[in-house]
Motif scaffolding. Structure first.
Motif, PDB file in Angstrom:
ATOM      1  N   LEU A 228      22.945  47.460  51.224  1.00  0.00           N
ATOM      2  CA  LEU A 228      23.727  48.110  50.174  1.00  0.00           C
ATOM      3  C   LEU A 228      24.821  48.972  50.777  1.00  0.00           C
ATOM      4  N   ALA A 229      24.501  49.706  51.836  1.00  0.00           N
ATOM      5  CA  ALA A 229      25.498  50.564  52.483  1.00  0.00           C
ATOM      6  C   ALA A 229      26.625  49.735  53.081  1.00  0.00           C
ATOM      7  N   GLU A 230      26.267  48.613  53.714  1.00  0.00           N
ATOM      8  CA  GLU A 230      27.285  47.748  54.297  1.00  0.00           C
ATOM      9  C   GLU A 230      28.187  47.151  53.213  1.00  0.00           C
ATOM     10  N   TYR A 231      27.576  46.777  52.087  1.00  0.00           N
ATOM     11  CA  TYR A 231      28.372  46.204  51.001  1.00  0.00           C
ATOM     12  C   TYR A 231      29.369  47.216  50.473  1.00  0.00           C
ATOM     13  N   GLU A 232      28.913  48.458  50.258  1.00  0.00           N
ATOM     14  CA  GLU A 232      29.810  49.489  49.727  1.00  0.00           C
ATOM     15  C   GLU A 232      30.943  49.782  50.689  1.00  0.00           C
ATOM     16  N   ALA A 233      30.666  49.705  51.976  1.00  0.00           N
ATOM     17  CA  ALA A 233      31.705  49.977  52.967  1.00  0.00           C
ATOM     18  C   ALA A 233      32.751  48.872  53.017  1.00  0.00           C
ATOM     19  N   LEU A 234      32.317  47.649  52.777  1.00  0.00           N
ATOM     20  CA  LEU A 234      33.214  46.507  52.919  1.00  0.00           C
ATOM     21  C   LEU A 234      33.850  46.059  51.613  1.00  0.00           C
ATOM     22  N   ASN A 235      33.378  46.570  50.491  1.00  0.00           N
ATOM     23  CA  ASN A 235      33.762  46.030  49.187  1.00  0.00           C
ATOM     24  C   ASN A 235      35.265  45.993  48.970  1.00  0.00           C
ATOM     25  N   ASP A 236      35.964  47.042  49.433  1.00  0.00           N
ATOM     26  CA  ASP A 236      37.413  47.104  49.195  1.00  0.00           C
ATOM     27  C   ASP A 236      38.157  46.035  49.976  1.00  0.00           C
ATOM     28  N   GLY A 237      37.550  45.504  51.001  1.00  0.00           N
ATOM     29  CA  GLY A 237      38.251  44.527  51.815  1.00  0.00           C
ATOM     30  C   GLY A 237      37.895  43.084  51.527  1.00  0.00           C
ATOM     31  N   LEU A 238      37.078  42.850  50.512  1.00  0.00           N
ATOM     32  CA  LEU A 238      36.689  41.474  50.208  1.00  0.00           C
ATOM     33  C   LEU A 238      37.870  40.672  49.680  1.00  0.00           C
ATOM     34  N   PRO A 239      38.028  39.421  50.108  1.00  0.00           N
ATOM     35  CA  PRO A 239      39.126  38.604  49.600  1.00  0.00           C
ATOM     36  C   PRO A 239      38.931  38.247  48.134  1.00  0.00           C
ATOM     37  N   ARG A 240      40.018  38.168  47.389  1.00  0.00           N
ATOM     38  CA  ARG A 240      39.963  37.780  45.985  1.00  0.00           C
ATOM     39  C   ARG A 240      39.815  36.266  45.863  1.00  0.00           C
ATOM     40  N   GLN A 241      39.063  35.847  44.862  1.00  0.00           N
ATOM     41  CA  GLN A 241      38.967  34.405  44.618  1.00  0.00           C
ATOM     42  C   GLN A 241      40.267  33.883  44.032  1.00  0.00           C
ATOM     43  N   ALA A 242      40.673  32.714  44.489  1.00  0.00           N
ATOM     44  CA  ALA A 242      41.857  32.083  43.912  1.00  0.00           C
ATOM     45  C   ALA A 242      41.578  31.704  42.457  1.00  0.00           C
ATOM     46  N   LEU A 243      42.593  31.884  41.615  1.00  0.00           N
ATOM     47  CA  LEU A 243      42.438  31.528  40.210  1.00  0.00           C
ATOM     48  C   LEU A 243      42.569  30.024  40.036  1.00  0.00           C
ATOM     49  N   LEU A 244      41.698  29.465  39.224  1.00  0.00           N
ATOM     50  CA  LEU A 244      41.746  28.032  38.939  1.00  0.00           C
ATOM     51  C   LEU A 244      42.564  27.786  37.686  1.00  0.00           C
ATOM     52  N   PRO A 245      43.194  26.617  37.572  1.00  0.00           N
ATOM     53  CA  PRO A 245      43.792  26.251  36.272  1.00  0.00           C
ATOM     54  C   PRO A 245      42.696  26.264  35.216  1.00  0.00           C
ATOM     55  N   HIS A 246      43.010  26.792  34.060  1.00  0.00           N
ATOM     56  CA  HIS A 246      41.961  26.871  33.055  1.00  0.00           C
ATOM     57  C   HIS A 246      42.488  26.586  31.660  1.00  0.00           C
ATOM     58  N   LEU A 247      41.612  26.037  30.838  1.00  0.00           N
ATOM     59  CA  LEU A 247      41.891  25.755  29.437  1.00  0.00           C
ATOM     60  C   LEU A 247      41.311  26.883  28.608  1.00  0.00           C
ATOM     61  N   ILE A 248      42.117  27.547  27.818  1.00  0.00           N
ATOM     62  CA  ILE A 248      41.640  28.655  26.996  1.00  0.00           C
ATOM     63  C   ILE A 248      41.254  28.119  25.629  1.00  0.00           C
ATOM     64  N   MET A 249      39.977  28.177  25.326  1.00  0.00           N
ATOM     65  CA  MET A 249      39.494  27.786  24.011  1.00  0.00           C
ATOM     66  C   MET A 249      39.502  29.034  23.129  1.00  0.00           C
ATOM     67  N   PRO A 250      40.361  29.095  22.133  1.00  0.00           N
ATOM     68  CA  PRO A 250      40.557  30.328  21.374  1.00  0.00           C
ATOM     69  C   PRO A 250      39.368  30.682  20.501  1.00  0.00           C
ATOM     70  N   ALA A 251      39.330  31.934  20.074  1.00  0.00           N
ATOM     71  CA  ALA A 251      38.233  32.406  19.230  1.00  0.00           C
ATOM     72  C   ALA A 251      38.349  31.891  17.802  1.00  0.00           C
ATOM     73  N   HIS A 252      39.586  31.603  17.334  1.00  0.00           N
ATOM     74  CA  HIS A 252      39.712  31.169  15.939  1.00  0.00           C
ATOM     75  C   HIS A 252      39.048  29.812  15.728  1.00  0.00           C
ATOM     76  N   HIS A 253      38.395  29.700  14.592  1.00  0.00           N
ATOM     77  CA  HIS A 253      37.596  28.508  14.313  1.00  0.00           C
ATOM     78  C   HIS A 253      38.466  27.358  13.808  1.00  0.00           C
ATOM     79  N   GLU A 254      39.449  27.666  12.996  1.00  0.00           N
ATOM     80  CA  GLU A 254      40.293  26.607  12.451  1.00  0.00           C
ATOM     81  C   GLU A 254      41.172  26.007  13.554  1.00  0.00           C
ATOM     82  N   VAL A 255      41.538  24.748  13.387  1.00  0.00           N
ATOM     83  CA  VAL A 255      42.450  24.095  14.322  1.00  0.00           C
ATOM     84  C   VAL A 255      43.872  24.399  13.868  1.00  0.00           C
TER      85      VAL A 255
END
Length: 414
Positions: A228-255
Motif C-alpha cells: 500500500l505504501a509503495e502504491y501511494e508513493a508511485l500513484n502520481d507517476g502511473l501512465p494513463r491508459q490510452a482512450l479507445l474509440p467508443h460508441l456512446i449509447m445515450p440514456a434516452h429511450h426513444e430513437v
C-alpha cells in the motif's frame, strides 16, 4: 494479442423479455447464425460476437431495446435456446448466462468436453480466468453478473460478460476472443463496452507487466502494508491508459434522428424497392406485408454481411422490427414472422445446395450500399410516423399489449 475494438455506454434497464418476443428472438438469432456460418464459417461468427458494435446491432435487429444493457442478457439467452437444437450440426455451443446460470458454466464446459472430445478442463480454466480478470484485475467499479461462453467443437471460443454499477445505473460489457490470445493478463480483451468511470486500475495492460511481477515480489517480501505504501508513493507517476474509440449509447429511450445514419437508411429503403420485385416475387404476393418485409430483410442481410464499420449506429437496426417498449415503434409481428419464414427458407434451401435465396439476400445488401450514396427518402421522423401508423395493421405489439388494442382504448377514451 487479442485486439480491442471499442467501447460503449450502456444504460441499465429492468424488465423481462415477453415470451412472444423471446421465442422469435431465438428463431431469428439461430437463423442469422446459420446464415453467417454458411457464408463465412463458424470462426467468423465468433469474431462477430467479440465485436461490441455488431453485438448491439444484432440485438437491435431482433426487436430488443436498441441501446440498453438488456440486449446482452437477451441475445445470449436467445442464442442459447435457438442454437441448442443445432449444436450438433453447427458445432457451436452456448454456456453460461445470467446469475445462477453463469455459475453453471464450468459444469457445462466439462460436460461438453466429455461428450465432444475437447479439453473441458482447459476451457473451464479459461472461463474462470476471464471472469477473475474482469472482476479483479480490471477494477472499474462494475460487478459482474453475466457470463456467456460460446465455444466451437474445435475448442475456439468467445466470451461476452457484463458488469453493472447500480449507483450510476450503467453497465459495462466485456468481450473476449480466443483467436490470437497469448495471455489472460496481458491486454486480453477483444473489446470493453461501457462508460468511462475516471481512472481505472487495469492490471491487464501490457504496460503493467513490470507491475504484476513487482506485486508478486512485494507480496512475498514486504507484505500488504508495504504494498500500500509503495502504491501511494508511485500513484502520481502511473501512465494513463490510452482512450479507445467508443460508441456512446445515450440514456434516452426513444430513437432519435441523430442516433441513425439516415443516408444508410435511405439506401436500405431504395434497395428494398428495387431488389424486392426482382428477388422476392413470391413473397410480394402477400398483400400488405411483403414489400415491408423486404425492408427488414435488407437490414438482416446487413447484419449477416456487413463490415465492422457498418454497425456504428446500432439504432438503425431497430428500424427492422421495432422494439418491445415501442421504441422506435411496436414490434410488427406480421413482418417479424415473415422475416423468419423467408430467412428459414433461404437457409434450408442452402443446405440442399440451392443458394438462390441466400444470394438474393446478399444482392439486397450489396445494392443498399451502392444506393446509399445517391438515394433520397423520407426524414427519419416521417419514416417512424409511417411505421407507427401502420402498426395496428401489421399486428404491432409491445410490453403494453397489442397496438390495435392500445389504439382502440385511446379511441374509446378508456
Amino acid at each position: 494479442m487479442a485486439r480491442r475494438t471499442g467501447s460503449a455506454d450502456l444504460p441499465l434497464h429492468g424488465g423481462r423479455v415477453p415470451p412472444w418476443l423471446g421465442t422469435r428472438m431465438a428463431s431469428l438469432g439461430a437463423i442469422i447464425t446459420q446464415a453467417i456460418v454458411h457464408h463465412y464459417g463458424r470462426d467468423e461468427f465468433l469474431r462477430r460476437l467479440s465485436h461490441p458494435f455488431w453485438f448491439q446491432s444484432f440485438g437491435a435487429v431482433m426487436g430488443m431495446d436498441w441501446h440498453s444493457s438488456g440486449i446482452t442478457t437477451s441475445v445470449i439467452g436467445a442464442l442459447k435456446r435457438g442454437l441448442a437444437p443445432l449444436q450438433g450440426e453447427l458445432g457451436i455451443h452456448v454456456c453460461g448466462g445470467r446469475g445462477r446460470h453463469s455459475r453453471k458454466t464450468p459444469d457445462e464446459l466439462q460436460a461438453l468436453g466429455d461428450r465432444i472430445g475437447f479439453d473441458g478442463a482447459k476451457l473451464t480454466r479459461a472461463s474462470r480466468l476471464v471472469a477473475k480478470v474482469d472482476s479483479a484485475a480490471v477494477q472499474d467499479g462494475f460487478d459482474l453478473y453475466l457470463h456467456g461462453f460460446f465455444v466451437t467443437d474445435d475448442g475456439k471460443w468467445t466470451v461476452v460478460q457484463q458488469g453493472m454499477n447500480e449507483d450510476k445505473r450503467q453497465a459495462r460489457r466485456y468481450h473476449w476472443h480466443s483467436e490470437n490470445l497469448k495471455s489472460f493478463v496481458d491486454e486480453p480483451h477483444s473489446a470493453i463496452d461501457g462508460p468511462a468511470q475516471g481512472e481505472i486500475v487495469n492490471l491487464t495492460d501490457h504496460r503493467a507487466e513490470t507491475s504484476r511481477a513487482a506485486q508478486l515480489e512485494l507480496l512475498g517480501d514486504l507484505g500488504p502494508d508495504r504494498i500500500l505504501a509503495e502504491y501511494e508513493a508511485l500513484n502520481d507517476g502511473l501512465p494513463r491508459q490510452a482512450l479507445l474509440p467508443h460508441l456512446i449509447m445515450p440514456a434516452h429511450h426513444e430513437v432519435r434522428s441523430k442516433d441513425v445514419f439516415v443516408r444508410r437508411l435511405h439506401g436500405t429503403l431504395a434497395a428494398a424497392a428495387e431488389r424486392g420485385p426482382v428477388d422476392f416475387p413470391d413473397l410480394l404476393l402477400t398483400p400488405g406485408v411483403g414489400a415491408r418485409t423486404v425492408r427488414s430483410l435488407a437490414m438482416v442481410a446487413e447484419v449477416v454481411h456487413g463490415a465492422p464499420y457498418r454497425f456504428a449506429d446500432p439504432a438503425r437496426f431497430s428500424l427492422a422490427h421495432g422494439g418491445k417498449d415501442r421504441h422506435p415503434y411496436p414490434v410488427p409481428l406480421k413482418v417479424y414472422d415473415e422475416t423468419i419464414r423467408v430467412m428459414k427458407s433461404a437457409v434450408q434451401n442452402a443446405k440442399l445446395g440451392r443458394d438462390e435465396e441466400m444470394h438474393a439476400l446478399k444482392r439486397l445488401d450489396d445494392q443498399a450500399r451502392r444506393l446509399e450514396r445517391t438515394a433520397r427518402g423520407p426524414s427519419f421522423d416521417a419514416f417512424v410516423a409511417t411505421e407507427r401508423a401502420a402498426s395496428p395493421v401489421l399486428d404491432g405489439r409491445s410490453v403494453f399489449g397489442s397496438e390495435k388494442d392500445v389504439v382502440d382504448r385511446k379511441t374509446s377514451g378508456t
